[in-house]
Scaffold this motif. Structure first.
Motif, PDB file in Angstrom:
ATOM      1  N   ALA A 303       3.743  -2.177   4.013  1.00 19.97           N
ATOM      2  CA  ALA A 303       4.213  -3.129   3.134  1.00 19.97           C
ATOM      3  C   ALA A 303       5.628  -2.777   2.251  1.00 19.97           C
ATOM      4  O   ALA A 303       6.321  -3.814   1.958  1.00 19.97           O
ATOM      5  CB  ALA A 303       3.191  -2.749   1.805  1.00 19.97           C
ATOM      6  N   GLY A 351      -4.302  -3.832  -2.260  1.00 21.06           N
ATOM      7  CA  GLY A 351      -4.114  -3.632  -3.726  1.00 21.06           C
ATOM      8  C   GLY A 351      -4.943  -2.517  -4.325  1.00 21.06           C
ATOM      9  O   GLY A 351      -5.228  -2.408  -5.334  1.00 21.06           O
ATOM     10  N   LYS A 486       4.124   0.826  14.103  1.00 22.56           N
ATOM     11  CA  LYS A 486       2.808   0.276  14.630  1.00 22.56           C
ATOM     12  C   LYS A 486       2.455   0.910  15.894  1.00 22.56           C
ATOM     13  O   LYS A 486       1.314   1.212  16.000  1.00 22.56           O
ATOM     14  CB  LYS A 486       3.126  -1.250  14.741  1.00 22.56           C
ATOM     15  N   VAL A 604      -5.550   3.590   1.384  1.00 22.83           N
ATOM     16  CA  VAL A 604      -5.253   4.937   0.862  1.00 22.83           C
ATOM     17  C   VAL A 604      -5.080   5.335  -0.599  1.00 22.83           C
ATOM     18  O   VAL A 604      -4.307   4.959  -1.437  1.00 22.83           O
ATOM     19  CB  VAL A 604      -3.986   5.261   1.543  1.00 22.83           C
TER      20      VAL A 604
END
Ligand code: M6R
Length: 607
Positions: A303, A351, A486, A604
């Motif tokens: 993000a 979120g 990644k 997380v």
């Protein structure tokens, strides 16, 4: 991170619990367990280290017959990965599953010196604390509320007692809990996706709330046990979205479906003919848009990189604005100051990321407006921001984030386009970007399908290496960072991303025949400079892969993948698609658990 489920109803609880736990597997975990209450009110416990399939074997040997139960997938924080540390925990009549961290558990444990603790967990301390209140003869919800008032930290909990077989009591603070309201049954989960297939109606518990869940009723209270009005909302999405749909892994499915999910991100938000973009839901007045001077973008991991890429477009589009991009885990503890006319974009797929959520709260305290760029509908960040948008990428099950990155960048770009318009920004550029956005889904599809086999072959060649550098300039720089992240996440190769210009300032010392270097090279005014870095690496014996949109320029490298696309400004997103495929195939080559890489959690929720 940890997952919670609970069930009370007509069905056999163990079946619902195990099915729901499987839906939460993607969050990442290392052990799992269930506890049920049979029809004679006898509790039964099953726990196992490893996958849910291990737990299923334990349950098969001693099936659970009851219609009430709780379950958990644990991602170890306090205490190693052992069966004894796995949830549910029980002390006396209190049976408990818990997500989050009890920060003052040591102090509480010292107070509970008469308890013979079986595990090393903070959760068992919480169970003992509730039990101490419960032995005083109060009702379960009273005991839970009293105990929770003593707790410092975060929790999502589900508790039952054989003395009160008619309900499960749940509560939350900083860790999500959703209560599915079915026909004669109630299903509890830390993630709405676990409820799909059972019910579409759900009550999202807020921080500081507690709920008593019976078969036919859900009563919500605050911790003073004052009754609150709670409304069920309709869960979005369907079962098909959380299934593999013929792909070997969720990761591959989520990479390949990006053209479709991006259509949802774009839907109704761009007008290619008018050359304009508009993002609803920001709750910013025309005046606020016009006077905006500062944008801070907050995120973690992928993000954050999405924010970094978006910031380049924002700077190009909006001449009179400053953009800063910050890592949530750092920013939350900094003595930051935001000038007047600032807005904060809070970027998070789930979120629920604890650091990002903490930043959101810190920023709100300073009186700055917060806008969510969030994927999961109804998530905590989405509920706490002042405005914002859902990126509509659909459920992302694989732990490694792929389609959310693309959707986040595009959502922030549309926000920038809207601000640019009100700031009299570069109209031609806004229009060009709008045209490119309209073409992007088809170009993503074309890129992925055209290069899939080549990338698979490349992955076979490079999977034996242990180290990689990813390099890019300008908008290809965040892409290099994301490519390295990644690769390391799913393949466990050591990979680092750098701005190509930094190569000579240190990382070039690493270059030898044991490393390979991935260059993300854009066909723009910095092309020659990027090629310069490539030559320097090749001169030192580095093995090089180039991902580029330059179709007609000479490039020397061990392997070159050339995009053939009319897209220019947004080509970094297509280069990133290639990298996503590369990481996927390297992980497959190395025989890794692609969708649930070791040590990682999807969401997380602890610091
Ligand atoms: O749910 P969020 O977008 O807030 O998650 C942020 C990071 O934890 C996440 O992007 C993480 O870096 C992923 N594993 C990346 O693939």
């Amino acid at each position: 991170m940890c997952g919670i489920v609970g069930y009370i109803g007509k069905k056999t609880a163990q079946d619902v619990l195990l099915t729901s736990l499987k839906r939460l597997e993607y969050r990442g975990y290392d052990s799992a367990g269930i506890a049920t209450l049979d029809d004679d009110n006898q509790p039964q416990l099953a726990r196992a280290v490893g996958k849910i399939s291990e737990l299923e074997q334990v349950v098969q040997q001693a099936p659970h017959a009851g219609h009430l139960g709780i379950g958990h997938t644990r991602w170890a924080t306090h205490g190693g990965v052992t069966t004894v540390n796995a949830h549910p925990h029980h002390v006396g009549d209190i049976w408990l599953v818990h997500n989050g961290i009890i920060e003052n558990y040591k102090d509480l444990k010292a107070e509970l010196s008469d308890v013979d603790f079986a595990s090393d967990t903070d959760t068992e301390v919480l169970a003992a604390l509730i039990n101490r209140e419960y032995t005083a003869g109060v009702k379960l919800q009273d005991a839970l509320a009293k105990a929770l008032k003593r707790v410092r930290g975060t929790y999502g909990v589900a508790v039952f007692s054989p003395r009160e077989p008619e309900h499960i009591v749940v509560a939350r603070l900083g860790s999500p809990l959703v209560i599915g309201v079915g026909q004669g049954e109630t299903i509890i989960a830390s993630d709405a996706s676990a409820l799909l297939g059972y019910t579409r109606e759900a009550i999202y518990l807020n921080d500081g709330e507690l709920a008593v869940c019976s078969r036919d009723n859900v009563d919500v209270f605050n911790l003073n046990l004052q009754h609150l009005n709670a409304h069920a909302e309709t869960i979005q999405g369907d079962l098909a979205q959380i299934q593999k749909g013929g792909y070997d892994h969720f990761l591959l499915k989520e990479i390949m479906e990006q053209a479709n999910t991006l259509q949802n991100t774009l839907s109704g938000r761009i007008d290619p003919q008018a050359g304009t973009m508009r993002l609803g839901g920001t709750n910013l007045s025309p005046q606020e848009l016009k006077t905006l001077r500062h944008i801070v973008i907050v995120g973690c991991g992928t993000a954050y990189y999405a924010g970094l890429l978006a910031s380049y477009y924002m700077e190009q589009l909006i001449p009179d604005i400053t953009v800063e991009v910050v890592i949530a885990s750092e920013y939350r503890y900094r003595s930051f100051h935001l000038p007047a006319h600032s807005v904060a974009l809070i970027v998070s797929q789930s979120g629920e990321t604890a650091d990002t959520l903490a930043c959101l709260r810190e920023i709100k305290k300073r009186g700055t407006k917060t806008l969510g760029i969030v994927n999961v509908v109804g998530s905590t960040i989405a509920r706490e921001v002042d405005g914002g948008t859902y990126v509509h990428a659909g459920p992302e099950i694989s732990v490694a984030s792929t389609k959310a990155f693309t959707a986040q960048v595009v959502a922030m770009l549309m926000f920038a386009g809207m601000v640019a318009e009100s700031h009299g920004g570069n109209k031609a550029l806004i229009s060009e970007l709008t045209q490119e956005l309209a073409m992007l889904p088809a170009e993503i599809d074309n890129t992925l399908k055209t290069h899939q086999q080549t990338i698979e072959q490349l992955a076979k060649k490079y999977a034996k290496f242990d180290d990689a550098l990813y390099l890019g300039r300008d908008t290809a720089y965040p892409v290099a960072l994301e490519g390295a992240l990644k690769l390391k996440e799913v393949s466990y190769l050591h990979a680092e991303g750098y701005a190509s210009g930094e190569l000579k300032h240190g990382p070039i010392a690493l270059v030898d025949e044991t490393f390979f270097e991935v260059f993300d090279i854009l066909d723009n005014w910095l092309f020659e400079k990027s090629i310069g870095g490539l030559h320097e690496v090749r001169a030192r014996g580095g093995k090089t892969i180039v991902f580029t949109n330059a179709t007609d320029k000479d490039i020397e490298a061990d392997d070159i993948v050339r995009l053939n696309t009319p897209i220019k400004h947004l080509a970094p997103l297509l280069l990133n698609n290639l990298q996503q495929l590369f990481a996927y195939y390297v992980a497959v080559q190395r025989g890794n658990d692609v969708d649930q890489p070791r040590n990682l959690a999807k969401s997380v929720t602890v610091e």
